[in-house]
Design a protein around this motif. Structure first.
Motif, PDB file in Angstrom:
ATOM      1  N   CYS A   1       0.868  -1.172   0.000  1.00  0.00           N
ATOM      2  CA  CYS A   1       0.000   0.000   0.000  1.00  0.00           C
ATOM      3  C   CYS A   1       0.904   1.222   0.000  1.00  0.00           C
ATOM      4  O   CYS A   1       1.605   1.475   0.984  1.00  0.00           O
ATOM      5  CB  CYS A   1      -0.877  -0.019   1.238  1.00  0.00           C
ATOM      6  SG  CYS A   1      -1.953   1.418   1.430  1.00  0.00           S
TER       7      CYS A   1
ATOM      8  N   TRP B   1      -5.264  -3.092   6.802  1.00  0.00           N
ATOM      9  CA  TRP B   1      -5.740  -3.876   5.663  1.00  0.00           C
ATOM     10  C   TRP B   1      -7.081  -4.487   6.038  1.00  0.00           C
ATOM     11  O   TRP B   1      -7.246  -5.032   7.141  1.00  0.00           O
ATOM     12  CB  TRP B   1      -4.750  -4.985   5.313  1.00  0.00           C
ATOM     13  CG  TRP B   1      -3.503  -4.502   4.656  1.00  0.00           C
ATOM     14  CD1 TRP B   1      -2.312  -4.203   5.249  1.00  0.00           C
ATOM     15  CD2 TRP B   1      -3.319  -4.254   3.252  1.00  0.00           C
ATOM     16  NE1 TRP B   1      -1.404  -3.794   4.317  1.00  0.00           N
ATOM     17  CE2 TRP B   1      -1.989  -3.821   3.078  1.00  0.00           C
ATOM     18  CE3 TRP B   1      -4.142  -4.371   2.126  1.00  0.00           C
ATOM     19  CZ2 TRP B   1      -1.471  -3.487   1.832  1.00  0.00           C
ATOM     20  CZ3 TRP B   1      -3.615  -4.050   0.883  1.00  0.00           C
ATOM     21  CH2 TRP B   1      -2.299  -3.613   0.743  1.00  0.00           C
TER      22      TRP B   1
ATOM     23  N   ARG C   1     -17.168  -6.547   4.522  1.00  0.00           N
ATOM     24  CA  ARG C   1     -15.745  -6.265   4.596  1.00  0.00           C
ATOM     25  C   ARG C   1     -15.256  -6.611   5.998  1.00  0.00           C
ATOM     26  O   ARG C   1     -15.937  -6.308   6.990  1.00  0.00           O
ATOM     27  CB  ARG C   1     -15.494  -4.778   4.298  1.00  0.00           C
ATOM     28  CG  ARG C   1     -14.028  -4.390   4.271  1.00  0.00           C
ATOM     29  CD  ARG C   1     -13.853  -3.046   3.595  1.00  0.00           C
ATOM     30  NE  ARG C   1     -14.594  -1.986   4.244  1.00  0.00           N
ATOM     31  CZ  ARG C   1     -14.802  -0.792   3.698  1.00  0.00           C
ATOM     32  NH1 ARG C   1     -14.332  -0.520   2.490  1.00  0.00           N
ATOM     33  NH2 ARG C   1     -15.483   0.137   4.347  1.00  0.00           N
TER      34      ARG C   1
ATOM     35  N   THR D   1      -3.591  -4.211  11.268  1.00  0.00           N
ATOM     36  CA  THR D   1      -3.338  -2.782  11.350  1.00  0.00           C
ATOM     37  C   THR D   1      -1.994  -2.523  12.004  1.00  0.00           C
ATOM     38  O   THR D   1      -1.495  -3.356  12.772  1.00  0.00           O
ATOM     39  CB  THR D   1      -4.464  -2.068  12.103  1.00  0.00           C
ATOM     40  OG1 THR D   1      -4.213  -0.656  12.115  1.00  0.00           O
ATOM     41  CG2 THR D   1      -4.569  -2.550  13.547  1.00  0.00           C
TER      42      THR D   1
ATOM     43  N   TYR E   1      -8.054  -4.345   0.694  1.00  0.00           N
ATOM     44  CA  TYR E   1      -8.034  -2.893   0.682  1.00  0.00           C
ATOM     45  C   TYR E   1      -7.130  -2.379   1.792  1.00  0.00           C
ATOM     46  O   TYR E   1      -7.175  -2.880   2.915  1.00  0.00           O
ATOM     47  CB  TYR E   1      -9.435  -2.332   0.914  1.00  0.00           C
ATOM     48  CG  TYR E   1     -10.449  -2.697  -0.133  1.00  0.00           C
ATOM     49  CD1 TYR E   1     -11.239  -3.845  -0.011  1.00  0.00           C
ATOM     50  CD2 TYR E   1     -10.635  -1.888  -1.254  1.00  0.00           C
ATOM     51  CE1 TYR E   1     -12.162  -4.173  -0.981  1.00  0.00           C
ATOM     52  CE2 TYR E   1     -11.570  -2.212  -2.225  1.00  0.00           C
ATOM     53  CZ  TYR E   1     -12.323  -3.360  -2.078  1.00  0.00           C
ATOM     54  OH  TYR E   1     -13.255  -3.681  -3.043  1.00  0.00           O
ATOM     55  N   CYS E   2      -6.353  -1.338   1.475  1.00  0.00           N
ATOM     56  CA  CYS E   2      -5.617  -0.670   2.538  1.00  0.00           C
ATOM     57  C   CYS E   2      -6.327   0.638   2.873  1.00  0.00           C
ATOM     58  O   CYS E   2      -7.023   1.224   2.029  1.00  0.00           O
ATOM     59  CB  CYS E   2      -4.164  -0.425   2.158  1.00  0.00           C
ATOM     60  SG  CYS E   2      -3.877   0.626   0.734  1.00  0.00           S
ATOM     61  N   ALA E   3      -6.141   1.046   4.096  1.00  0.00           N
ATOM     62  CA  ALA E   3      -6.791   2.260   4.586  1.00  0.00           C
ATOM     63  C   ALA E   3      -5.855   2.949   5.558  1.00  0.00           C
ATOM     64  O   ALA E   3      -5.000   2.308   6.170  1.00  0.00           O
ATOM     65  CB  ALA E   3      -8.102   1.906   5.276  1.00  0.00           C
ATOM     66  N   SER E   4      -6.035   4.253   5.700  1.00  0.00           N
ATOM     67  CA  SER E   4      -5.188   4.987   6.634  1.00  0.00           C
ATOM     68  C   SER E   4      -5.983   6.099   7.300  1.00  0.00           C
ATOM     69  O   SER E   4      -7.014   6.562   6.790  1.00  0.00           O
ATOM     70  CB  SER E   4      -3.961   5.553   5.940  1.00  0.00           C
ATOM     71  OG  SER E   4      -4.306   6.586   5.055  1.00  0.00           O
TER      72      SER E   4
ATOM     73  N   ASP F   1     -13.461  -0.275  10.502  1.00  0.00           N
ATOM     74  CA  ASP F   1     -13.240   0.396   9.221  1.00  0.00           C
ATOM     75  C   ASP F   1     -13.829   1.805   9.183  1.00  0.00           C
ATOM     76  O   ASP F   1     -13.383   2.636   8.381  1.00  0.00           O
ATOM     77  CB  ASP F   1     -13.757  -0.434   8.046  1.00  0.00           C
ATOM     78  CG  ASP F   1     -15.239  -0.733   8.098  1.00  0.00           C
ATOM     79  OD1 ASP F   1     -15.733  -1.414   7.181  1.00  0.00           O
ATOM     80  OD2 ASP F   1     -15.918  -0.306   9.063  1.00  0.00           O
TER      81      ASP F   1
ATOM     82  N   TYR G   1     -11.370   4.904   9.510  1.00  0.00           N
ATOM     83  CA  TYR G   1     -10.367   5.215   8.492  1.00  0.00           C
ATOM     84  C   TYR G   1     -10.918   6.201   7.470  1.00  0.00           C
ATOM     85  O   TYR G   1     -12.042   6.063   6.994  1.00  0.00           O
ATOM     86  CB  TYR G   1      -9.870   3.936   7.817  1.00  0.00           C
ATOM     87  CG  TYR G   1      -8.997   3.148   8.752  1.00  0.00           C
ATOM     88  CD1 TYR G   1      -9.539   2.217   9.632  1.00  0.00           C
ATOM     89  CD2 TYR G   1      -7.621   3.372   8.798  1.00  0.00           C
ATOM     90  CE1 TYR G   1      -8.746   1.524  10.534  1.00  0.00           C
ATOM     91  CE2 TYR G   1      -6.814   2.685   9.691  1.00  0.00           C
ATOM     92  CZ  TYR G   1      -7.389   1.763  10.561  1.00  0.00           C
ATOM     93  OH  TYR G   1      -6.596   1.085  11.452  1.00  0.00           O
TER      94      TYR G   1
ATOM     95  N   TRP H   1      -8.813   5.411   1.644  1.00  0.00           N
ATOM     96  CA  TRP H   1      -8.869   4.024   1.178  1.00  0.00           C
ATOM     97  C   TRP H   1      -8.224   3.885  -0.191  1.00  0.00           C
ATOM     98  O   TRP H   1      -8.365   4.767  -1.048  1.00  0.00           O
ATOM     99  CB  TRP H   1     -10.325   3.569   1.079  1.00  0.00           C
ATOM    100  CG  TRP H   1     -10.970   3.407   2.422  1.00  0.00           C
ATOM    101  CD1 TRP H   1     -11.533   4.385   3.182  1.00  0.00           C
ATOM    102  CD2 TRP H   1     -11.094   2.198   3.168  1.00  0.00           C
ATOM    103  NE1 TRP H   1     -12.002   3.859   4.371  1.00  0.00           N
ATOM    104  CE2 TRP H   1     -11.751   2.524   4.382  1.00  0.00           C
ATOM    105  CE3 TRP H   1     -10.721   0.879   2.934  1.00  0.00           C
ATOM    106  CZ2 TRP H   1     -12.033   1.557   5.358  1.00  0.00           C
ATOM    107  CZ3 TRP H   1     -11.000  -0.075   3.900  1.00  0.00           C
ATOM    108  CH2 TRP H   1     -11.656   0.268   5.097  1.00  0.00           C
TER     109      TRP H   1
END
Length: 125
Positions: free
Chosen positions: A21, A35, A44, A49, A93-96, A109, A112, A115
């Motif tokens: 990512c 993730w 999902r 993390t 999927y990555c997220a931050s 999720d 976050y 994405w």
């Protein structure tokens, strides 16, 4: 922050795969990264993390098989997946999210803000 997930593909059950990512737009340093994965027709689900300071947390289903790491200099986080099972197949999927504490991470999720587009992991049995 824009996130780009990459590295998905087809792997045999029991094999390894690493997904990445990569963030752009601003420095990754003060962001927690996670993730998630989603199989068609399913909700999902959280996978792993890592906080900005490197603290990690995993879903029970992947504990001991998956490892999340980050390289802030490269603005990239990785998910190393070993001993893959057919049930691991999904779009990853990555997220931050920006955090103020280096130890903060989330498995929810909804916490976050950013994405990536997802990368498909297929596991053949």
């Amino acid at each position: 922050v824009q996130l780009q997930a990459s590295g998905g593909g087809l792997v045999q059950a029991g094999g390894p795969l690493r997904v990445a990512c990569t963030a752009s737009g601003r420095a990754f340093t003060n962001y927690a990264v996670a993730w998630f994965r989603q199989d068609p027709g399913k909700e999902r689900e959280f996978v792993a993390t890592i906080s900005s300071g490197g603290t990690t947390y995993y879903a029970e289903s992947v504990l001991g098989r998956f490892t999340i790491t980050r390289n802030n200099a490269r603005n990239t986080a990785f998910l190393q997946m070993n001993s893959l099972k057919p049930e691991d197949a999904a779009v990853y999927y990555c997220a931050s999210v920006r955090t103020t504490d280096s130890g903060t991470y989330y498995s929810d999720d909804s916490r976050y803000d950013f994405w990536g587009q997802g990368t498909l992991v297929t596991v053949s049995s």
